[in-house]
Design a protein around this motif. Structure first.
Motif, mmCIF file in Angstrom:
data_model
loop_
_atom_site.group_PDB
_atom_site.id
_atom_site.type_symbol
_atom_site.label_atom_id
_atom_site.label_comp_id
_atom_site.label_asym_id
_atom_site.label_seq_id
_atom_site.Cartn_x
_atom_site.Cartn_y
_atom_site.Cartn_z
ATOM 1 N N VAL A 165 -24.268 19.699 -27.382
ATOM 2 C CA VAL A 165 -24.494 21.145 -27.311
ATOM 3 C C VAL A 165 -24.708 21.666 -28.719
ATOM 4 N N TRP A 166 -25.843 22.352 -28.923
ATOM 5 C CA TRP A 166 -26.152 22.949 -30.228
ATOM 6 C C TRP A 166 -26.946 24.218 -29.986
ATOM 7 N N HIS A 177 -22.333 19.772 -31.403
ATOM 8 C CA HIS A 177 -21.042 19.287 -30.933
ATOM 9 C C HIS A 177 -21.269 18.271 -29.810
ATOM 10 N N LEU A 178 -20.591 17.139 -29.871
ATOM 11 C CA LEU A 178 -20.800 16.071 -28.882
ATOM 12 C C LEU A 178 -19.567 15.904 -28.002
ATOM 13 N N LEU A 180 -13.374 15.373 -19.557
ATOM 14 C CA LEU A 180 -14.309 15.698 -20.620
ATOM 15 C C LEU A 180 -13.618 15.461 -21.958
ATOM 16 N N THR A 181 -14.211 14.600 -22.782
ATOM 17 C CA THR A 181 -13.652 14.287 -24.093
ATOM 18 C C THR A 181 -14.478 14.960 -25.174
ATOM 19 N N ASN A 182 -13.795 15.651 -26.081
ATOM 20 C CA ASN A 182 -14.447 16.327 -27.196
ATOM 21 C C ASN A 182 -14.534 15.346 -28.360
ATOM 22 N N LEU A 183 -15.750 14.935 -28.713
ATOM 23 C CA LEU A 183 -15.963 13.952 -29.771
ATOM 24 C C LEU A 183 -16.231 14.585 -31.130
ATOM 25 N N GLY A 243 -28.060 23.921 -25.094
ATOM 26 C CA GLY A 243 -28.029 24.901 -26.168
ATOM 27 C C GLY A 243 -29.449 25.216 -26.591
ATOM 28 N N GLY A 244 -29.643 26.309 -27.306
ATOM 29 C CA GLY A 244 -30.987 26.747 -27.683
ATOM 30 C C GLY A 244 -31.768 25.722 -28.470
ATOM 31 N N CYS A 245 -31.081 24.874 -29.255
ATOM 32 C CA CYS A 245 -31.781 23.864 -30.055
ATOM 33 C C CYS A 245 -32.445 22.804 -29.180
#
Length: 564
Positions: free
Chosen positions: A164-165, A172-173, A183-186, A309-311
């Motif tokens: 997500v960017w 952010h991965l 869900l794991t925040n990397l 995300g917008g990117c």
């Protein structure tokens, strides 16, 4: 179970699900020729959208509201007042001219151990005469779950990394395990907000603006087209790196600090196209390098990726990720920016409360086209797809094509499009002129899926126009209207299952021309969403033909194009 997701801030939208089936997702910009990126400032809009699909407030079992940021200035830029007090974010909302503050969740997690998918529960959602309870999820969570649950990985019960960017956060991965639902925040890839792509460009011609000037939300897409003029300059990369290191600890105003420091280093030594092109490459290199590093460190064997995300609207970055070999499969939804946030926030609740790991959805889930009388000075007659193909072939003129329900997300994918033969060298200029766009902006090709590998490289299935494809040499002279300066094209492939009507039109056009490709660009007023009806499309008066539901509307006093 009926779940309604609401995005109140820019790209405001209302999405409704029955269990895990998407019934509709309607962005405010696609109603009444509203301005692009419109927010929902008055909750009466929510009730009106529900009623347009024969639902009312009492039908909804659960309302979900997308969270919003910690940056009050960002909210002000999109005409939506954000107030932060007592540790909560509040949005200033109207209901029947009554102004009140609505608490919502935040933008993203405070730390890696926080539960990204945990909602906050509130009361006080005033819609009509109702005072309702609702849940609110982090803005990031909507991007995560909207992209994953719409993906083929979710349908096949496969796990996936999720990148997500967007403009308000660093890249952010995450990783979602399909077996456990965990869900794991990397973590963060690097410390640059997605908004830096456009903000950096505003320091250089032709995008240079005075300090304090409001940024055009569509600027990133224009820059992506402009960088094709640039050339590789290796000497720029140490300057970019120096600016990043200098400003890495400047979270507030980081993008402006980065651009200012870079400009002090570069002086006037480089041309603007070269600076912007190489900055694009610099960001891409950082994205791939850090993606690979985190994926390898995770020791997770799965190699699926969802990008949101917008990117994720940057087709060149999407293609670079797909070609990098880091992942086996890459999925980008057609609504990666905030146009998918209402849908995504509802997905969070469907995942948490109902236990579904995927959604049943269709990209043509926007509002139905309104068939009304044309603007004065237009006639109408019956016109089949076969007859329309003949008109496109013989006249080589553009035709507004309106059909059934609008696309969700920012791309016109055939149902709210301006289409034309791609064989004329001048049609690209004509389309950019009537749409009041820069002359270097590309026009996208829409192509039969089964014929795409013959014409494009890689020519793989791409139904949402989100990846870069090169045009093969032997086709360059045949379809000049859809080729960008760098010989690429933002391809949309269509199968009979994706859009039967458009596929039939392409098939009929191919019978006449031996070319299974048409030009495709969005049908809209400059700065507004897609045309919602026949009247506004004909009132625009910039083309001679509008086709809608087997009816051709023709301008009585024709525009004469120089088709060259």
């Amino acid at each position: 179970m009926i779940t309604c997701g609401i995005k109140l801030t820019h790209d405001g939208a209302v999405a409704l699900f029955e269990k895990n089936k998407l019934i509709f997702s309607v962005e405010m910009e696609k109603i009444n020729n509203n301005a692009r990126f419109s927010n929902i400032s008055d909750l009466e809009s929510v009730e009106e959208v529900l009623k347009s699909f024969n639902y009312n407030i009492r039908d909804v079992d659960k309302f979900i509201i997308d969270g919003w940021g910690k940056n009050e200035q960002d909210a002000l830029n999109f005409n939506q007042k954000l107030i932060i007090k007592d540790g909560f974010n509040y949005l200033k909302i109207f209901q029947q001219n009554d102004e009140f503050l609505l608490p919502v969740n935040g933008y993203f997690e405070d730390n890696l151990k926080a539960d990204t998918l945990a909602p906050l529960s509130f009361n006080g959602l005033k819609i009509g005469c109702h005072n309702l309870s609702y849940d609110s999820y982090l803005h990031t969570a909507g991007h995560i779950m909207g992209s994953y649950m719409a993906s083929p990985f979710a349908v096949n019960h496969e796990s996936s990394f999720i990148l997500v960017w967007d403009g308000g956060m660093f890249p952010h991965l995450y990783f979602l395990d399909s077996d456990t639902g965990r869900l794991t925040n990397l973590g963060v890839l690097f410390n640059l907000l997605g908004s830096i792509y456009a903000q950096f460009a505003q320091y250089f011609k032709p995008f240079k603006t005075e300090k304090g000037t409001k940024r055009d939300p569509a600027l990133a897409g224009i820059i992506m087209a402009y960088i094709a003029f640039g050339k590789f300059q290796e000497k720029l990369f140490p300057l970019f790196e120096s600016a990043l290191q200098k400003c890495a600890q400047t979270p507030v105003g980081l993008s402006n600090a980065f651009a200012s420091h870079f400009k002090s280093l570069a002086g006037e030594l480089f041309e603007s196209p070269d600076i912007l092109y190489n900055f694009h490459i610099f960001l891409k290199n950082n994205l791939l390098k850090n993606l690979e590093s985190i994926v390898l460190k995770s020791k997770i064997k799965n190699r699926n990726l969802c990008f949101s995300g917008g990117c994720a609207l940057n087709i060149k970055w999407n293609s670079d990720i797909r070609l990098s070999g880091i992942f086996d499969k890459v999925f980008v939804p057609p609504f990666p920016n905030d146009s998918g946030s209402a849908l995504g926030s509802a997905c969070c609740a469907i995942f948490n409360d109902q236990g579904y790991n995927h959604i049943d959805w269709n990209v043509y889930s926007g509002p139905e086209i309104i068939i009304n009388d044309p603007y004065p000075g237009w006639t109408k007659k019956d016109c089949s797809i076969v007859e329309l193909a003949k008109l496109l072939y013989s006249s080589e003129e553009p035709v507004i094509f309106l059909n059934s329900r609008a696309e969700i997300g920012p791309r016109a994918l055939g149902n709210r499009s301006i289409i034309a033969s791609p064989t004329s060298t001048s049609i690209k200029d004509i389309l950019n002129e009537v749409k009041i766009r820069e002359d270097y902006r590309p026009i996208s090709p829409i192509c039969k899926e089964d014929k795409a590998p013959e014409i494009f490289e890689p020519g793989t299935k791409d139904p949402y126009m989100l990846f870069d494809h090169f045009v093969k040499d032997r086709w360059i002279e045949k379809i000049p209207a859809v080729i960008h300066i760098d010989k690429t094209a933002r391809l949309q492939t269509v199968s009979v299952f994706d859009n039967e009507l458009i596929y039939s039109l392409l098939d009929e056009f191919e019978k006449l021309s031996s070319i299974p490709v048409l030009c495709n660009t969005s049908a809209n007023l400059k700065g507004s969403g897609f045309f919602p009806d026949v009247y506004s499309a004909t009132k625009w008066n910039k083309v001679n033909y509008v086709w809608c539901n087997n009816m051709l509307y023709e301008k009585s006093e024709k525009i004469r194009y120089n088709l060259g």
